[in-house]
Scaffold this motif. Structure first.
Motif, PDB file in Angstrom:
ATOM      1  N   LEU B 101       0.871  -1.308   0.156  1.00  4.98           N
ATOM      2  CA  LEU B 101       0.247   0.021  -0.022  1.00  4.98           C
ATOM      3  C   LEU B 101       0.784   1.184  -0.059  1.00  4.98           C
ATOM      4  CD1 LEU B 101      -2.824  -0.772   2.400  1.00  4.98           C
ATOM      5  CD2 LEU B 101      -3.007  -0.588   0.218  1.00  4.98           C
ATOM      6  N   VAL B 102       2.151   1.072   0.214  1.00  3.85           N
ATOM      7  CA  VAL B 102       2.987   2.275   0.419  1.00  3.85           C
ATOM      8  C   VAL B 102       3.290   3.105  -0.844  1.00  3.85           C
ATOM      9  CG1 VAL B 102       5.250   2.879   1.321  1.00  3.85           C
ATOM     10  CG2 VAL B 102       4.120   1.388   2.715  1.00  3.85           C
ATOM     11  N   PRO B 103       3.605   2.062  -1.995  1.00 10.24           N
ATOM     12  CA  PRO B 103       3.810   3.015  -3.158  1.00 10.24           C
ATOM     13  C   PRO B 103       2.827   3.960  -3.500  1.00 10.24           C
ATOM     14  CG  PRO B 103       4.161   0.629  -3.716  1.00 10.24           C
ATOM     15  CD  PRO B 103       3.599   0.937  -2.149  1.00 10.24           C
ATOM     16  N   ASN B 104       3.251   5.165  -3.919  1.00  9.82           N
ATOM     17  CA  ASN B 104       2.161   6.130  -4.383  1.00  9.82           C
ATOM     18  C   ASN B 104       1.595   6.232  -5.812  1.00  9.82           C
ATOM     19  OD1 ASN B 104       1.038   8.532  -4.054  1.00  9.82           O
ATOM     20  ND2 ASN B 104       2.579   9.871  -3.958  1.00  9.82           N
TER      21      ASN B 104
END
Lengths: 332, 236
Positions: B101-104
């Motif tokens: 979920l971290v990748p923008n």
């Protein structure tokens, strides 16, 4: 997504997570504590109620430190100083500029947030122990300046020339503090259960990787540092109304260490750790007041025991002795 | 073919040491290129210069024809470059799922969810999706890093030693994954010390020594190159 949509989905998610977390062990503990806090004025009064007000303020300070140190991994020693800046700003705005005390408390937060920016800028480029050193230096400067600028701050003896909050009613102050702290806890919780908190934790674990995945890491850290510091500033503004004086001892490094001890004992991984830690350390401090300096030895020992046996703090650890034993035996 | 990445005459000095010395390097759309060289040749510094962790003293870096010299890593990432690190950098206390979920991402939440599910399956991370990332094996951590990068659907992926610390069986899987990603049109630059990986994977290999690009060609070509032998075996 538009700003409004983001806000709406963020609030929806905060609500969902609140409902979910309310069923957990900590959720139940906090609900009971909140209920007790609401009923407390019926049970106790006078000095004890003042102490409870101060405990609730301490919870706000510790949670806002966890917001910065626990989530982002920026181990700031400047938090008590920024809490003090909020306190001085509130006192001076209310006492010398004639600002309404309630507004002065909120503006105290804004002033602390503004003062947080110059300290945040070096912190963004540093990591680990260097963050501690830079922020410790900042804290010491603020402490010395508070003593030095006698004409403004009252110097070593402090400043008392501000009017009381809400007409000086102990009860009104208590409920005002309780309500404002609950609101600010929910605001922090809301930020942390959404993308902001996810990226903050990613930054704590591996800042370069978080950045390489398209997240503007310096901006996240800056916002985190400023928001956490502003909340500490509000707490400082509230604190002066419980003791009706602002003086340098309120921002000494000893205070910082006490806030840190609360955070570490309670647990740095969740905002709830601040509640556990503040209640325990504050309770011990007051309960053992007769022992004088010896109580410092006791919570020092407690700090050691917690870091060994509950490395994630009390909020994030199972309190079942069997689990504790199992974890201790499995440790590498 | 269009050029995805173009490094032109880039130099980076650290005090008196010239880590990268007038380097030229270009990667075309859909290529799978190996970057090799002895220790200290400047390979990782080159990646840091491309991805904005370091600013070059001289020269330019462009992506898809756009100058990105001196841009920040997050800006470079948004322009279509993904990167993994020599030593895996998982978000250890986050679950595998949370890591993804971290990748923008620029897509909406539904598409994000779909990508996560697809990558968990393709990279065989489905079973450990709720595990903390620091509980994974070395190879799984590499896979997780790869999955995180793929969430952004980059045009070019830079892999810094994908084989380091990975058991040989899992390495075969990782190589298959790399080939499959490349077959879908993503250009890949691999830094690797394990020559079997380079020879099996890469259609073109670039050799660096002392901060310069000293040879480029197929694995067989560079293997027989005199300058390359000198760089690896010493002698001047």
């Amino acid at each position: 997504m538009t700003v409004l949509e983001t806000l709406r989905s963020g609030i929806a998610r905060t609500g969902d997570r609140l409902v979910e977390d309310a069923r957990s062990r900590n959720g139940i503990v906090f609900a009971v504590l909140a209920l007790l806090a609401l009923l407390a004025p019926q049970l106790v009064g006078g000095y004890t109620l003042d102490l409870l007000t101060q405990l609730i303020i301490a919870i706000l300070v510790v949670t806002s430190w966890i917001f910065i140190a626990g989530y982002f991994g920026m181990f700031s020693f400047a938090h008590a100083a920024l809490y003090g800046i909020g306190a001085y700003a509130t006192a001076l705005l209310a006492g010398k500029a004639g600002v309404h005390p309630v507004l002065a408390v909120l503006l105290g937060g804004v002033v602390a947030g503004i003062f947080a920016i110059p300290i945040a800028l070096p912190v963004l480029r540093l990591s680990g122990a260097y963050v501690g050193m830079a922020t410790l230096a900042f804290a010491e400067i603020v402490y010395r300046l508070a003593i030095h600028f006698r004409g403004l701050t009252g110097g070593p003896t402090g400043y008392t020339g501000f009017p009381p909050l809400l007409g000086g009613s102990r009860l009104a102050l208590y409920y005002f503090v309780f309500a404002l702290v609950v609101v600010l806890l929910v605001v922090q919780y809301g930020l942390l259960v959404n993308r902001f908190g996810l990226v903050a934790r990613a930054i704590r674990e591996a800042p370069d990787a978080a950045r390489m995945l398209g997240n503007n890491v310096p901006r996240y850290k800056l916002v985190g540092f400023v928001v956490g510091s502003a909340i500490a500033g509000v707490a400082g503004g509230l604190q002066i109304y419980t003791v009706l004086i602002i003086s340098p001892p309120m921002i000494e490094v000893n205070r910082m260490i006490e806030f840190m001890a609360m955070g570490i004992i309670g647990g740095l991984r969740t905002i709830g750790g601040g509640i556990f830690g503040a209640v325990i350390v504050f309770g011990l401090n007051e309960g053992l007041r007769d022992l004088g300096e010896l109580r410092l030895v006791i919570w020092g020992a407690m700090l050691i025991l917690v870091t060994i046996y509950f490395p994630d703090g009390l909020a994030d650890s199972s309190l079942d002795p069997r689990d504790r034993l199992r974890e201790l035996l499995n440790r590498e | 073919m269009t050029t995805v990445l173009s490094v032109d005459d880039v130099t980076k000095r650290f005090g008196g040491i010239v880590a990268v010395d007038g380097l030229d390097l270009a990667i075309e759309e859909g290529e799978l290129v190996g970057l090799i060289g002895p220790n200290g040749a400047g390979k990782t510094t080159t990646l840091n210069l491309i991805t904005g962790f370091l600013d070059p003293d001289e020269g330019t870096v462009s992506l898809n024809g756009e100058d990105v010299t001196g841009a920040s890593p997050d800006a470079v990432s948004k322009r279509g470059i993904g990167r993994t690190f020599q030593i895996s950098k998982p978000f250890g206390r986050l679950s595998v799922y949370e890591n993804l979920l971290v990748p923008n991402v620029s897509c909406g939440p539904a598409e994000q969810e779909a990508r996560i599910e697809r990558l968990l399956e393709e990279l065989q991370l489905e079973e450990v999706r709720e595990n903390r990332a620091d509980e994974l094996s070395g190879g799984q951590k590499k896979l997780l890093e790869l999955a995180r990068v793929l969430m952004l659907e980059p045009d070019l992926i830079l892999l810094d030693e994908p084989a380091a610390g990975v058991n040989p069986v899992l390495m075969d899987d990782i190589m298959d994954d790399i080939r499959r990603i490349n077959a879908n049109g993503t250009a890949i630059l691999v830094i690797e010390h394990d020559m079997s990986v380079i020879s099996e994977l890469c259609e073109r290999v670039v050799v660096m020594n002392a901060g310069r690009n000293i040879a480029s060609g197929t694995f067989e070509e560079i293997r027989d190159d005199e300058k390359v032998r000198e760089a690896y075996l010493g002698g001047t």
